[in-house]
Scaffold this motif. Structure first.
Motif, PDB file in Angstrom:
ATOM      1  N   ASN A  89       5.250   9.898  12.231  1.00  0.00           N
ATOM      2  CA  ASN A  89       6.201   8.758  13.130  1.00  0.00           C
ATOM      3  C   ASN A  89       5.859   7.334  12.838  1.00  0.00           C
ATOM      4  OD1 ASN A  89       8.556   8.196  14.379  1.00  0.00           O
ATOM      5  ND2 ASN A  89       7.716   8.178  16.335  1.00  0.00           N
ATOM      6  N   SER A  90       5.633   7.047  11.621  1.00  0.00           N
ATOM      7  CA  SER A  90       5.019   5.834  10.954  1.00  0.00           C
ATOM      8  C   SER A  90       5.469   4.450  12.063  1.00  0.00           C
ATOM      9  CB  SER A  90       5.177   5.499   9.792  1.00  0.00           C
ATOM     10  OG  SER A  90       4.292   6.385   9.024  1.00  0.00           O
ATOM     11  N   GLU A  91       4.805   3.403  12.042  1.00  0.00           N
ATOM     12  CA  GLU A  91       5.021   2.217  12.728  1.00  0.00           C
ATOM     13  C   GLU A  91       6.135   1.403  11.568  1.00  0.00           C
ATOM     14  OE1 GLU A  91       2.629  -1.753  13.803  1.00  0.00           O
ATOM     15  OE2 GLU A  91       1.609   0.089  13.983  1.00  0.00           O
ATOM     16  N   ILE A  92       7.108   0.932  12.168  1.00  0.00           N
ATOM     17  CA  ILE A  92       7.790   0.180  11.548  1.00  0.00           C
ATOM     18  C   ILE A  92       8.145  -1.358  11.777  1.00  0.00           C
ATOM     19  CG2 ILE A  92       9.841   0.811  12.715  1.00  0.00           C
ATOM     20  CD1 ILE A  92      11.655   1.258  10.227  1.00  0.00           C
TER      21      ILE A  92
ATOM     22  N   CYS B 144       8.873   1.577   1.960  1.00  0.00           N
ATOM     23  CA  CYS B 144       7.726   2.232   2.695  1.00  0.00           C
ATOM     24  C   CYS B 144       6.581   1.842   1.896  1.00  0.00           C
ATOM     25  CB  CYS B 144       8.028   3.753   2.368  1.00  0.00           C
ATOM     26  SG  CYS B 144       6.720   4.776   3.170  1.00  0.00           S
ATOM     27  N   GLY B 145       5.462   1.293   2.646  1.00  0.00           N
ATOM     28  CA  GLY B 145       4.112   1.119   2.125  1.00  0.00           C
ATOM     29  C   GLY B 145       3.123   0.171   2.832  1.00  0.00           C
ATOM     30  N   PRO B 146       2.154  -0.502   2.570  1.00  0.00           N
ATOM     31  CA  PRO B 146       1.378  -1.207   3.196  1.00  0.00           C
ATOM     32  C   PRO B 146       2.208  -2.685   3.985  1.00  0.00           C
ATOM     33  CG  PRO B 146       0.875  -1.556   0.981  1.00  0.00           C
ATOM     34  CD  PRO B 146       1.834  -0.305   1.098  1.00  0.00           C
ATOM     35  N   ASN B 147       3.253  -2.864   3.131  1.00  0.00           N
ATOM     36  CA  ASN B 147       3.851  -4.192   3.610  1.00  0.00           C
ATOM     37  C   ASN B 147       5.275  -4.046   4.415  1.00  0.00           C
ATOM     38  OD1 ASN B 147       1.972  -6.070   1.986  1.00  0.00           O
ATOM     39  ND2 ASN B 147       2.848  -4.989   0.285  1.00  0.00           N
ATOM     40  N   GLY B 148       5.404  -2.685   4.629  1.00  0.00           N
ATOM     41  CA  GLY B 148       6.598  -2.226   5.313  1.00  0.00           C
ATOM     42  C   GLY B 148       7.952  -2.140   4.365  1.00  0.00           C
ATOM     43  N   PRO B 149       8.942  -2.054   5.326  1.00  0.00           N
ATOM     44  CA  PRO B 149       9.189  -1.886   6.860  1.00  0.00           C
ATOM     45  C   PRO B 149       8.426  -0.672   7.369  1.00  0.00           C
ATOM     46  CG  PRO B 149      11.317  -2.615   5.650  1.00  0.00           C
ATOM     47  CD  PRO B 149      10.404  -2.087   4.606  1.00  0.00           C
ATOM     48  N   VAL B 150       8.578   0.478   6.690  1.00  0.00           N
ATOM     49  CA  VAL B 150       7.708   1.607   7.000  1.00  0.00           C
ATOM     50  C   VAL B 150       6.465   1.471   6.635  1.00  0.00           C
ATOM     51  CG1 VAL B 150       7.582   3.902   7.224  1.00  0.00           C
ATOM     52  CG2 VAL B 150       9.879   2.979   6.896  1.00  0.00           C
ATOM     53  N   LEU B 151       5.528   1.335   7.649  1.00  0.00           N
ATOM     54  CA  LEU B 151       4.168   0.876   7.237  1.00  0.00           C
ATOM     55  C   LEU B 151       2.947   2.106   7.005  1.00  0.00           C
ATOM     56  CD1 LEU B 151       3.811  -1.972  10.131  1.00  0.00           C
ATOM     57  CD2 LEU B 151       3.562  -2.311   7.650  1.00  0.00           C
TER      58      LEU B 151
ATOM     59  N   THR C 114       1.785   6.441  -6.399  1.00  0.00           N
ATOM     60  CA  THR C 114       0.890   7.178  -5.661  1.00  0.00           C
ATOM     61  C   THR C 114      -0.737   6.796  -6.270  1.00  0.00           C
ATOM     62  OG1 THR C 114       0.996   9.170  -7.147  1.00  0.00           O
ATOM     63  CG2 THR C 114       2.427   8.791  -5.226  1.00  0.00           C
ATOM     64  N   GLY C 115      -1.401   6.786  -5.334  1.00  0.00           N
ATOM     65  CA  GLY C 115      -3.048   6.588  -5.827  1.00  0.00           C
ATOM     66  C   GLY C 115      -3.869   6.476  -4.694  1.00  0.00           C
ATOM     67  N   PRO C 116      -5.012   6.123  -4.926  1.00  0.00           N
ATOM     68  CA  PRO C 116      -5.992   6.056  -4.001  1.00  0.00           C
ATOM     69  C   PRO C 116      -5.436   5.053  -2.795  1.00  0.00           C
ATOM     70  CG  PRO C 116      -7.182   5.763  -6.080  1.00  0.00           C
ATOM     71  CD  PRO C 116      -5.660   5.703  -6.309  1.00  0.00           C
ATOM     72  N   LYS C 117      -5.996   5.423  -1.382  1.00  0.00           N
ATOM     73  CA  LYS C 117      -5.307   4.684  -0.264  1.00  0.00           C
ATOM     74  C   LYS C 117      -5.959   3.270  -0.675  1.00  0.00           C
ATOM     75  CE  LYS C 117      -4.262   8.146   3.078  1.00  0.00           C
ATOM     76  NZ  LYS C 117      -4.451   8.350   4.495  1.00  0.00           N
ATOM     77  N   ASP C 118      -7.070   3.066  -1.020  1.00  0.00           N
ATOM     78  CA  ASP C 118      -7.606   1.818  -1.046  1.00  0.00           C
ATOM     79  C   ASP C 118      -6.879   0.744  -2.007  1.00  0.00           C
ATOM     80  OD1 ASP C 118      -8.705   3.200  -3.229  1.00  0.00           O
ATOM     81  OD2 ASP C 118     -10.695   2.122  -3.041  1.00  0.00           O
TER      82      ASP C 118
ATOM     83  N   LYS D  79       1.254  -5.097  -3.821  1.00  0.00           N
ATOM     84  CA  LYS D  79       2.660  -5.380  -4.010  1.00  0.00           C
ATOM     85  C   LYS D  79       2.926  -4.970  -5.549  1.00  0.00           C
ATOM     86  CE  LYS D  79       2.979  -9.255  -0.827  1.00  0.00           C
ATOM     87  NZ  LYS D  79       3.418 -10.532  -0.548  1.00  0.00           N
ATOM     88  N   MET D  80       4.312  -5.330  -5.688  1.00  0.00           N
ATOM     89  CA  MET D  80       4.872  -4.573  -7.196  1.00  0.00           C
ATOM     90  C   MET D  80       4.441  -5.763  -8.116  1.00  0.00           C
ATOM     91  SD  MET D  80       8.346  -2.898  -8.286  1.00  0.00           S
ATOM     92  CE  MET D  80       8.184  -2.135  -9.726  1.00  0.00           C
TER      93      MET D  80
END
Length: 229
Positions: free
Chosen positions: A63-66, A129-136, A211-215, A221-222
């Protein structure tokens, strides 16, 4: 139903994916696309599809933060209506409809410090969806790329990132080695240099997954490493 809005410090911690069903449905349609689209017999593509699905499942179950920032458009988004209209006639229609339900809240951007000449009018992307959101999340990066007719997206590669595109509408070619119509998938493993060209007749709308390592996914960004001649 809650309406997406620019978040304040007071409301940010209270917003979760379950508060915005349309975004949950959109993630589910991404999942279904990566479940049912053919891998063409490629074990590497099948493994990537499974990795994307598993990451989406983790995002949904947590239920990820948004977080909603102010929507933004670019010149190329003048072609979005046409791209969505065309996509309704294709096998990707369920994902197109899910995109339509949240399109007014997308943040279209370039992802470049300096945009290559002419690309500012023919390209933009919007993260879902990703580190920049909206789905964080740092589990996976999902988004949309919109190309104007005749766009050429420069040759580039991604370090440690596996990338796939699903063509939702229009038609594109990668490295002049095939034409990808709606319902087809392009897979780019890490470090693979690729260049995209777009039909001169219609815009192209693509969904993408990284997809890839979380770090490596964190704070991404793209953007790309451009091929030097």
């Amino acid at each position: 139903m809650l309406e997406p809005e620019t978040e304040t410090e007071e409301t940010l911690a209270q917003r979760r994916l379950s508060d915005y069903p349309d975004w949950g449905y959109l993630l589910r349609e991404f999942y279904e696309a990566y479940r049912f689209l053919s891998s063409g017999g490629s074990e590497k593509i099948r493994a990537h599809q499974r990795t994307v699905r598993e990451a989406i499942s983790r995002v949904s179950k947590s239920n990820s933060e948004i977080r909603f920032d102010a929507p933004a458009q670019k010149p190329v988004t003048a072609h979005l209506k046409r791209a969505l209209d065309e996509g309704r006639q294709e096998r990707t229609a369920p994902l197109i409809r899910a995109v339509e339900s949240i399109q007014d809240h997308l943040i279209w951007q370039y992802g470049y410090e300096k945009v290559p000449r002419g690309l500012d009018k023919t390209y933009a992307y919007a993260e879902i969806c990703g580190p920049n959101g909206p789905v964080l999340t740092t589990e996976v990066i999902l988004g949309l790329v919109l190309f104007a007719p005749g766009c050429t997206y420069p040759a580039h590669s991604h370090s440690e990132i596996s990338e796939s595109y699903i063509c939702l509408s229009g038609a594109v070619s990668e490295n002049h080695q095939g034409v990808y119509a709606p319902g087809s998938m392009i897979f780019n493993p890490p470090e693979h240099t690729h260049r995209i060209t777009v039909s001169k007749l219609e815009p192209a709308l693509l969904a993408y997954a990284w997809t890839g390592p979380k770090d490596r996914l964190a704070n991404q960004k793209m953007v790309f490493s451009r091929k030097r001649g």
